[in-house]
Design an enzyme around this catalytic site. Structure first.
Site, PDB file in Angstrom:
ATOM      1  N   ASP A   1      -7.941  11.419  13.393  1.00  0.00           N
ATOM      2  CA  ASP A   1      -8.195  10.984  12.002  1.00  0.00           C
ATOM      3  C   ASP A   1      -8.807   9.595  11.996  1.00  0.00           C
ATOM      4  O   ASP A   1      -8.398   8.716  11.241  1.00  0.00           O
ATOM      5  CB  ASP A   1      -6.892  11.016  11.186  1.00  0.00           C
TER       6      ASP A   1
ATOM      7  N   LYS B   1       7.075   0.802   6.741  1.00  0.00           N
ATOM      8  CA  LYS B   1       6.640   2.073   6.151  1.00  0.00           C
ATOM      9  C   LYS B   1       7.900   2.841   5.788  1.00  0.00           C
ATOM     10  O   LYS B   1       8.738   3.105   6.649  1.00  0.00           O
ATOM     11  CB  LYS B   1       5.796   2.847   7.167  1.00  0.00           C
TER      12      LYS B   1
ATOM     13  N   GLY C   1       0.465   5.486   1.040  1.00  0.00           N
ATOM     14  CA  GLY C   1      -0.455   6.537   1.490  1.00  0.00           C
ATOM     15  C   GLY C   1       0.283   7.848   1.432  1.00  0.00           C
ATOM     16  O   GLY C   1       1.254   8.038   2.141  1.00  0.00           O
ATOM     17  N   GLY C   2      -0.097   8.706   0.548  1.00  0.00           N
ATOM     18  CA  GLY C   2       0.506  10.040   0.529  1.00  0.00           C
ATOM     19  C   GLY C   2       2.007   9.951   0.356  1.00  0.00           C
ATOM     20  O   GLY C   2       2.492   9.509  -0.666  1.00  0.00           O
ATOM     21  N   PHE C   3       2.725  10.267   1.441  1.00  0.00           N
ATOM     22  CA  PHE C   3       4.181  10.379   1.300  1.00  0.00           C
ATOM     23  C   PHE C   3       4.895   9.114   1.766  1.00  0.00           C
ATOM     24  O   PHE C   3       6.068   9.147   2.050  1.00  0.00           O
ATOM     25  CB  PHE C   3       4.657  11.564   2.128  1.00  0.00           C
ATOM     26  N   ALA C   4       4.177   8.011   1.863  1.00  0.00           N
ATOM     27  CA  ALA C   4       4.839   6.792   2.342  1.00  0.00           C
ATOM     28  C   ALA C   4       4.517   5.607   1.448  1.00  0.00           C
ATOM     29  O   ALA C   4       3.480   5.578   0.785  1.00  0.00           O
ATOM     30  CB  ALA C   4       4.365   6.482   3.763  1.00  0.00           C
ATOM     31  N   LYS C   5       5.447   4.644   1.449  1.00  0.00           N
ATOM     32  CA  LYS C   5       5.204   3.375   0.753  1.00  0.00           C
ATOM     33  C   LYS C   5       5.291   2.316   1.850  1.00  0.00           C
ATOM     34  O   LYS C   5       6.144   2.396   2.731  1.00  0.00           O
ATOM     35  CB  LYS C   5       6.303   3.174  -0.302  1.00  0.00           C
ATOM     36  N   VAL C   6       4.388   1.352   1.845  1.00  0.00           N
ATOM     37  CA  VAL C   6       4.412   0.305   2.870  1.00  0.00           C
ATOM     38  C   VAL C   6       4.663  -1.038   2.191  1.00  0.00           C
ATOM     39  O   VAL C   6       3.954  -1.379   1.243  1.00  0.00           O
ATOM     40  CB  VAL C   6       3.092   0.261   3.663  1.00  0.00           C
TER      41      VAL C   6
ATOM     42  N   GLY D   1       0.843  -1.197   0.000  1.00  0.00           N
ATOM     43  CA  GLY D   1       0.000   0.000   0.000  1.00  0.00           C
ATOM     44  C   GLY D   1       0.872   1.237   0.000  1.00  0.00           C
ATOM     45  O   GLY D   1       2.053   1.161   0.313  1.00  0.00           O
TER      46      GLY D   1
HETATM   47  C1  LIG Z   1      -4.297   4.657   3.220  1.00  0.00           C
HETATM   48  N1  LIG Z   1      -3.275   4.855   4.266  1.00  0.00           N
HETATM   49  C2  LIG Z   1      -2.980   6.307   4.387  1.00  0.00           C
HETATM   50  C3  LIG Z   1      -2.028   4.129   3.956  1.00  0.00           C
HETATM   51  C4  LIG Z   1      -2.191   2.624   3.950  1.00  0.00           C
HETATM   52  C5  LIG Z   1      -0.896   1.970   3.518  1.00  0.00           C
HETATM   53  C6  LIG Z   1      -1.018   0.452   3.491  1.00  0.00           C
HETATM   54  C7  LIG Z   1      -1.510  -0.103   4.823  1.00  0.00           C
HETATM   55  N2  LIG Z   1      -1.762  -1.536   4.768  1.00  0.00           N
HETATM   56  C8  LIG Z   1      -2.701  -2.003   3.844  1.00  0.00           C
HETATM   57  O1  LIG Z   1      -3.387  -1.180   3.183  1.00  0.00           O
HETATM   58  N3  LIG Z   1      -2.873  -3.345   3.630  1.00  0.00           N
HETATM   59  C9  LIG Z   1      -3.881  -3.860   2.721  1.00  0.00           C
HETATM   60  C10 LIG Z   1      -1.986  -4.321   4.220  1.00  0.00           C
HETATM   61  C11 LIG Z   1      -1.328  -3.847   5.468  1.00  0.00           C
HETATM   62  C12 LIG Z   1      -0.850  -4.783   6.385  1.00  0.00           C
HETATM   63  N4  LIG Z   1      -0.248  -4.413   7.528  1.00  0.00           N
HETATM   64  C13 LIG Z   1      -0.058  -3.104   7.791  1.00  0.00           C
HETATM   65  C14 LIG Z   1       0.578  -2.742   8.973  1.00  0.00           C
HETATM   66  C15 LIG Z   1       0.784  -1.423   9.264  1.00  0.00           C
HETATM   67  C16 LIG Z   1       0.351  -0.455   8.356  1.00  0.00           C
HETATM   68  C17 LIG Z   1       0.544   0.974   8.643  1.00  0.00           C
HETATM   69  C18 LIG Z   1       0.550   1.881   7.593  1.00  0.00           C
HETATM   70  C19 LIG Z   1       0.717   3.242   7.868  1.00  0.00           C
HETATM   71 CL1  LIG Z   1       0.714   4.377   6.571  1.00  0.00          CL
HETATM   72  C20 LIG Z   1       0.876   3.705   9.176  1.00  0.00           C
HETATM   73  O2  LIG Z   1       1.024   5.032   9.431  1.00  0.00           O
HETATM   74  C21 LIG Z   1       0.875   2.778  10.211  1.00  0.00           C
HETATM   75 CL2  LIG Z   1       1.032   3.320  11.829  1.00  0.00          CL
HETATM   76  C22 LIG Z   1       0.707   1.419   9.963  1.00  0.00           C
HETATM   77  N5  LIG Z   1      -0.263  -0.772   7.191  1.00  0.00           N
HETATM   78  C23 LIG Z   1      -0.492  -2.069   6.889  1.00  0.00           C
HETATM   79  C24 LIG Z   1      -1.185  -2.460   5.695  1.00  0.00           C
HETATM   80  C25 LIG Z   1      -2.718   0.625   5.365  1.00  0.00           C
HETATM   81  C26 LIG Z   1      -2.580   2.134   5.353  1.00  0.00           C
END
Ligand SMILES: CN(C)C[C@H]1CC[C@H](N2C(=O)N(C)Cc3cnc4ccc(-c5cc(Cl)c(O)c(Cl)c5)nc4c32)CC1
Length: 334
Positions: free
Chosen positions: A133, A41, A21-26, A19
């Site tokens: 948020d 992240k 989100g904005g300024f990050a890649k996960v 995923g």
């Molecule tokens: C829409 N958002 C602004 C970003 C989105 C990025 C992928 C994420 N994700 C997903 O969308 N899956 C579908 C799989 C997934 C699995 N484990 C995750 C574990 C942690 C996080 C996580 C991501 C961000 Cl940006 C954080 O700040 C924190 Cl504290 C935690 N994201 C995960 C994650 C969900 C959020």
């Protein structure tokens, strides 16, 4: 690409991007010494620009928030260009997608999830943090169908405590409290309560109480506090929504009252437990043993090192070994 990620490549095997989100890649990744799956992240400091303080806010908040319904931060790696946050992996994805695919959730499934959300938010408020948020996109489902709250970039810990007024208008409009979009000063915890009302409505109905493509009309609808009440809603859930979605924050239900509201306790019989199930003060002896043997240091030295909570390789190894132990797997490092 590898040399950019060399700082974490030694302890993690990076997998696919899950995923952005904005300024990050996960990215999904494997913590090599334990074999545990994590989410990493990745942020570029130059691209972050003015958003860099938000990242520092999130990191500082997550270092203080240890709760079974809040996504765990394991390690932070900072290089000249990048910031990496190693986070608890949630295999079930976003609550948002779960609601969409089920159309809407039953009263009892909504209750199960909403109790977990209230638990995490009440815990945050007890430590003086407001999330600001709250929305289904920021609630992830783990492999045991437990919710984990994420994205603390906008959370606030007002200097003077929870009664202190906040001013920055932030978060997602559809979930924002009327006083927040009116540009008035507001109390973070009261704004979180409103957002939880919007969240509960979304769980029970599968759509938002206030929605409009035009931001002006959306704001008018929010300030009116008027929303549809579909006939499938139970009487108690309608009563609770009414107490959460009070336009005037002084009439809005408090999180303390929320814990034992009749809709919240129906079927369960007990109020929501908000204290953390994580033991933060006493270090786990089995994990200390494994780590001190692996690092070839005395248990005392290991205890001292771990107690510094540097969120370095050692902190991550500790939390991930502890996670292995609590899920009944061997406390072993490869
Ligand atoms: C829409 N958002 C602004 C970003 C989105 C990025 C992928 C994420 N994700 C997903 O969308 N899956 C579908 C799989 C997934 C699995 N484990 C995750 C574990 C942690 C996080 C996580 C991501 C961000 Cl940006 C954080 O700040 C924190 Cl504290 C935690 N994201 C995960 C994650 C969900 C959020």
């Amino acid at each position: 690409v590898v040399e950019e990620y060399s700082a974490i490549a030694s302890h993690y095997r990076l997998k696919e991007t899950i995923g952005s989100g904005g300024f990050a890649k996960v990215k999904r990744a494997v913590h090599l010494p334990t074999g545990e799956t994590v989410a990493i992240k990745i942020m570029d400091k130059v691209a972050l620009g003015a958003d860099l303080p938000r990242v520092k806010t999130e990191i500082q908040a997550m270092k203080n928030l240890h709760h079974h319904h809040i996504c765990r931060l394991y390690q932070v790696v900072e290089t000249s260009r990048k910031i990496f946050m190693v986070l608890e992996y949630c295999s079930g994805g976003e609550l948002f997608d779960y609601i969409v695919q089920k159309d809407r959730l039953s009263d009892s499934e909504s209750r199960t999830f909403f109790r977990q959300i209230v638990s995490a938010v009440c815990y945050m408020h007890s430590l003086g943090y407001a999330h600001r948020d709250l929305k289904p996109e920021n609630l992830l489902i783990d492999e045991d169908q437990n919710l984990k709250l994420i994205d603390f970039g906008l959370c606030a810990k007002p200097r003077g405590g929870m009664e202190d007024h906040l001013y920055t208008c932030c978060g997602s409009p559809a979930y924002a409290a009327p006083e927040l979009i009116a540009g008035k000063s507001y109390i973070g915890s009261e704004a979180d309560i409103w957002s939880m009302g919007v969240l509960l409505y979304a769980l029970l109905n599968g759509f938002l109480p206030f929605d409009d493509d035009n931001i002006g009309s959306l704001y008018r609808k929010i300030k009116s506090g008027k929303y549809d009440v579909p006939d499938w809603l139970s009487k108690e859930s309608v009563a609770l929504l009414k107490q959460l979605l009070q336009v005037d924050p002084k009439y809005r239900i408090t999180v303390e009252k929320l814990l034992s509201h009749s809709w919240m306790t129906a079927e369960m019989g007990v109020p929501v437990e908000w204290q953390s199930k994580y033991q933060n003060t006493v270090l786990d002896e089995d994990v200390i043993t494994e780590l001190s043997v692996h690092q070839k240091v005395s248990r005392e030295t290991m205890r001292t090192e771990l107690s510094k909570w540097k969120y370095d390789f050692l902190t991550a190894a500790y939390f991930l070994l502890l996670k292995k132990k609590t899920s009944g797997r061997a406390v072993r490092l490869q």
